[in-house]
Write a protein that holds these residues in place. Structure first.
Motif, short mmCIF file in Angstrom:
data_model
loop_
_atom_site.label_atom_id
_atom_site.label_comp_id
_atom_site.label_asym_id
_atom_site.label_seq_id
_atom_site.Cartn_x
_atom_site.Cartn_y
_atom_site.Cartn_z
N CYS A 171 0.83 -1.22 0.00
CA CYS A 171 0.00 0.00 0.00
C CYS A 171 0.85 1.26 0.00
CB CYS A 171 -0.92 0.00 1.22
SG CYS A 171 -0.02 -0.03 2.79
N ARG A 172 0.22 2.36 -0.37
CA ARG A 172 0.84 3.68 -0.28
C ARG A 172 -0.07 4.56 0.55
NH1 ARG A 172 1.94 4.05 -6.21
NH2 ARG A 172 3.91 2.97 -6.40
N TYR A 173 0.52 5.41 1.36
CA TYR A 173 -0.25 6.28 2.25
C TYR A 173 0.12 7.74 1.98
CZ TYR A 173 -1.65 8.51 6.65
OH TYR A 173 -2.21 9.34 7.60
N TYR A 174 -0.89 8.57 1.85
CA TYR A 174 -0.68 10.02 1.67
C TYR A 174 -1.47 10.74 2.76
CZ TYR A 174 0.62 8.88 -3.20
OH TYR A 174 1.21 8.38 -4.33
N ASP A 175 -0.84 11.74 3.40
CA ASP A 175 -1.60 12.53 4.37
C ASP A 175 -1.47 14.03 4.12
OD1 ASP A 175 0.93 13.14 5.17
OD2 ASP A 175 0.68 12.45 7.24
N GLY A 176 -1.06 14.39 2.94
CA GLY A 176 -0.94 15.81 2.62
C GLY A 176 0.46 16.34 2.91
N SER A 177 1.22 15.65 3.80
CA SER A 177 2.58 16.13 4.07
C SER A 177 3.62 15.22 3.43
CB SER A 177 2.81 16.23 5.58
OG SER A 177 2.80 14.94 6.14
#
Ligand code: ADP
Length: 311
Positions: A231-237
């Motif tokens: 998986c890949r995770y993005y949180d805006g930062s």
């Protein structure tokens, strides 16, 4: 007070026992296995120790009783599942091909779960920390409207929304569906697309552009499910990538729901995203290594043991 709530289909699933057995061909089927994306999601949430309720409907038949009993046994609050005398419980038939593809015959839109009533959301949404919308549950205008009403109530009470778009390209071409799904993004806190679903939904070719568009619409966390690649995770930062655990894939159905429920439940229990991602990845990998969509859900202890034995 219920921590985690979702709504939509719960169904009896039958699996062709032979690879490449076409669904119209005579053959053996295994089942009934409990299934349905929202049902698997909530089963996984309950197994991780959160209070978890499913808003759904079944027929007054053996499939319905089997499903409700199973969810109850796994710790799900089933008090918002209606038993409808004049309807039949939803069902699905699945077959697997040697190229990894699957065929389904669904009997959902004609099943009891298509008759969920707004009143069933009654007290169950009070104090709800996370309301999950499975894209598969949005199979009619009525279901989309129910999602809107529930989201409005949960947001007003300070809860968060997770959304697994589960987009089938054919579905997006139906009038109003793309607009409805894109509209949901503006209420979504945690978005759980797989592969290129987000690109298709927001009509952006590059992953970075699709992700940027989702943040623009108001999403705060994106977990991109990538099958065996993890998986890949993005949180805006920034972006964080986790490879998949190595397992033998037996049955991929339900992996995304176990994965998503694990991430969302542990986040709502206060776990840091970096740790919740490891557990979610383990939940998805455990799910694919067992036959039967709901058979793949895991307790925290099982996930700890899985991670320990795969590190
Ligand atoms: P969906 O079922 O929603 O399409 P995926 O197939 O991407 O979702 O599976 C969800 C998650 O389950 C993946 O992100 C990964 O963590 C795990 N997973 C799926 N397939 C495998 C596999 N073959 N090996 C290891 N992990 C897997």
């Amino acid at each position: 007070m219920t921590d985690i709530v979702t709504f939509g289909e719960v169904l009896a699933e039958f699996m062709a026992t032979r690879i490449n057995q076409r669904l119209g061909e005579a053959g053996q089927f295994a089942g009934p296995y409990p299934g349905g994306a929202p049902a698997i999601f909530i089963d996984q949430a309950a197994k991780l120790g959160s209070t978890a309720a499913l808003v759904s409907a079944v027929g007054d038949d053996d499939f319905g009783r089997m499903l409700v009993e199973r969810l109850k046994a796994d710790g799900v609050d089933t008090s918002s599942i209606a038993t409808l005398a004049d309807e039949t419980t939803a069902s699905a038939f699945v077959t697997y091909y040697d190229d990894g593809s699957r065929d389904f015959i669904f009997n959902i839109a004609n099943g009891a779960c298509a008759r969920i009533a707004e009143a069933q959301f009654g007290p169950v949404l009070e104090g709800c920390k996370l309301f999950h919308v499975a894209g598969t549950a949005l199979f009619s205008e009525h279901m989309i409207e129910l999602a809107r009403v529930a989201i409005g109530r949960v947001k007003a009470g300070g809860g968060r929304i997770s959304f697994d778009p589960n987009v089938r390209k054919e579905m997006l071409d139906r009038p109003g569906v793309r607009e409805a799904l894109t509209g949901l993004l503006s209420s979504t806190d945690i978005l759980l697309p797989s592969d290129d679903e987000l690109n298709v939904l927001v009509e952006r070719e590059a992953e970075s552009e699709a992700v940027a568009r989702a943040f623009e619409l108001g999403v705060s966390e994106i977990v991109l499910k990538r099958g065996g690649d993890g998986c890949r995770y993005y949180d805006g930062s920034g972006m964080r990538e986790l490879p998949g655990f190595e397992v033998e894939e037996v049955d991929p159905t339900g992996a995304g729901d176990s994965f998503g429920a694990t991430f969302c439940t542990l986040r709502s229990q206060g776990m840091a995203a970096a740790d919740a991602l490891v557990y979610a990845n383990a939940a998805g990998a455990s799910a694919v290594s067992r036959q039967g969509a709901m058979e793949g859900t895991s307790t925290r202890e099982q996930l700890d043991a899985f991670i320990a034995s795969h590190s």
